[in-house]
Enzyme design. Structure first.
Site, short mmCIF file in Angstrom:
data_model
loop_
_atom_site.label_atom_id
_atom_site.label_comp_id
_atom_site.label_asym_id
_atom_site.label_seq_id
_atom_site.Cartn_x
_atom_site.Cartn_y
_atom_site.Cartn_z
CB ALA A 65 39.57 26.42 34.62
CB CYS A 83 41.62 34.92 38.34
SG CYS A 83 41.66 34.51 40.13
CE LYS A 136 47.23 36.31 39.67
NZ LYS A 136 47.44 36.43 41.25
#
Length: 480
Positions: A219, A272, A275
């Site tokens: 996602a 996020c 990473k």
């Protein structure tokens, strides 16, 4: 009475547990962390994170069925369900450095759960973890279990900062992955019943463990890919005279594509996206899929390119040097309505300008001077370790001043860079700002939130990402 404990009082653990406590008054929820200052902040009037609506919920539930504590072992021992929401930083040394997730904190949490548990528990992965982490956690728990049974579930978080509470109240979906065994199905059902207190059943998706773990990485990779796609187009728009906003609107009206995440900008940030994609790249490489790894790596390359392009545009527009020139930075957080600065594009833009010896003045309504100085002096990926393991007193960057007023930041500046899309930046008195700046006065809009025509009427030279270039900028081509 079901008892829930969450290890980790950060951006995920704090808000998620606060909402569970609010929506499930019959469940006792404890959020635990070894950081005393962080827990003290959660128990004070000044919460450690800013998120619209969070403070009201915490004040309503705290002391009733929501508790913040440093007594980690006690609350883990008493809990029926243990959420683990600890840091999973990118490794900086050793095997997989720069890509693989460092599971040190996860492993120590799992060992501690095994050590202190005296009853069966459901252990829930809440932080973003690489695929197959559950298997490693299971092994640690199983080999140290003393006969106690543990079920591992993956329940990745999909909330967006700045809208976390709204996202938790009305999630697109809640994803729960578990082992496809009778015990696994029972554990999934137990967690499902917690969310079912406020989330419609058809929005609670259940999968196997690996699908749930991979869905989170997928996602975030898809969302970041959309941003890099529109940013790649923005460079072409500038070269051809097209307007990226118009292009994005035309593309977004296609129902198969949709309009979200198509705003061109100086680049994506946050804890996020980068990473998780690096993690995905590493997993693909480990599974013998170099072509897939290369595909996802390109999303990050375009993001870095966009930040470099922005800095190059600033320097080239200002007679190819910003040495000793004052550049005002409006916005340091990676997006509006949050004080979070993790991987914010502002860090790379500021470092790029500092590399050319600029004097920088920064204003952000939610970010402290200490945080800004810490970010500008920390090594890459250091931010993702718990605060007490980060450099204690980062060296102050001398050419950087931080102010709590936009007009003060821009006073005497040669240029203004808008790096966060805070609403207040749209309504500043730009005539006043122009009058107090050095001339020619430049505005570099890294978020496309400015009224470009109005600014040009005032007298600014304006650069807006992906928009037709000002005549001045055409005469000063950037070396990109």
């Amino acid at each position: 009475m079901v008892k829930i404990c969450c290890i980790g009082a950060g951006y995920v653990g704090g808000p998620t547990m606060a909402v569970i406590a609010l929506k499930c008054p019959e469940i006792e929820v404890a959020v635990v962390d070894i950081s005393v200052p962080r827990i003290n902040a959660w128990n004070s009037d000044q919460l450690p994170i800013y998120e619209p609506g969070l403070e009201d919920i915490v004040k309503q539930c705290r002391g009733q069925n929501l508790f913040f504590s440093t007594d980690v072992e006690k609350h883990v021992r008493e809990a029926d369900i243990v959420f683990v929401s600890v840091n999973t930083p990118t490794k900086t040394t050793g095997l997989g450095a720069g890509k693989a997730a460092d599971l040190t904190y996860w492993e120590s949490a799992a060992r501690m759960i095994a050590d202190v548990s005296v009853s069966d528990k459901i252990v829930v992965e809440k932080s973003t973890v690489p695929v197959k982490t559950a298997e490693a956690i299971e092994k640690i728990l199983m080999h140290n279990s003393k006969g106690i049974k543990f079920q591992i579930l993956s329940n990745p978080e999909f909330l967006a900062e700045g809208t976390a509470i709204a996202d938790l109240f009305n999630p697109d979906r809640v994803l729960i992955g578990g082992r496809e065994t009778p015990e696994g199905f029972k554990a999934v059902q137990t967690l499902k019943e917690v969310y079912a207190n406020w989330v419609p059943e058809d929005q609670i998706i259940t999968t196997n463990l690996w699908s749930a773990e991979l869905s989170k990485l997928a996602a975030n990779a898809f969302l970041a890919q959309r941003i890099s796609s529109v940013n790649a187009m923005s460079a072409l728009c500038e070269s051809t005279g097209a307007d990226v906003t118009q292009v994005a609107y035309a593309v977004g009206t296609d129902s198969r594509i949709g309009p979200k995440f198509l705003n061109a900008s100086v680049g994506f940030g946050g804890s996020c996206f980068q990473k998780d994609i690096l993690n995905l790249v590493y997993i693909c490489q480990c599974n013998g899929l170099p072509e897939v790894a290369e595909y996802w790596k390109q999303v990050i390359k375009i993001n870095d390119y966009q930040k470099n392009r922005f800095v190059n545009r600033i320097v080239s527009s200002m007679f190819n040097t910003v040495s000793n020139k004052k550049v005002a930075i409006l916005g340091f957080a990676f997006k509006k309505d949050t004080g979070d600065t993790r991987e914010t594009p502002a860090i790379d833009v500021c470092k790029g300008l500092l590399g050319d010896k600029a004097q920088i003045s920064i204003y952000d309504p939610q970010v402290t001077e200490e945080q800004i100085q810490r970010d500008l002096s920390m090594k890459k990926f250091d931010w993702d370790h718990p605060l007490h393991l980060q450099p204690m007193s980062p060296t102050t960057v001398k050419q950087v001043s931080v102010t709590w007023d936009a007009y003060e930041a821009t006073k005497g500046a040669h240029a203004v860079c808008v790096l966060t899309e805070w609403d207040e930046f749209k309504s500043l008195d730009y005539q006043k700002i122009f009058d107090n700046m050095q001339k020619p006065a430049f505005i570099f809009d890294g978020r496309n939130i400015m009224n470009v025509n109005k600014l040009r009427e005032i007298g600014f030279i304006v650069y807006s990402i992906g928009k037709p270039l000002d005549a001045w900028l055409k005469d000063m081509p950037a070396f990109i």
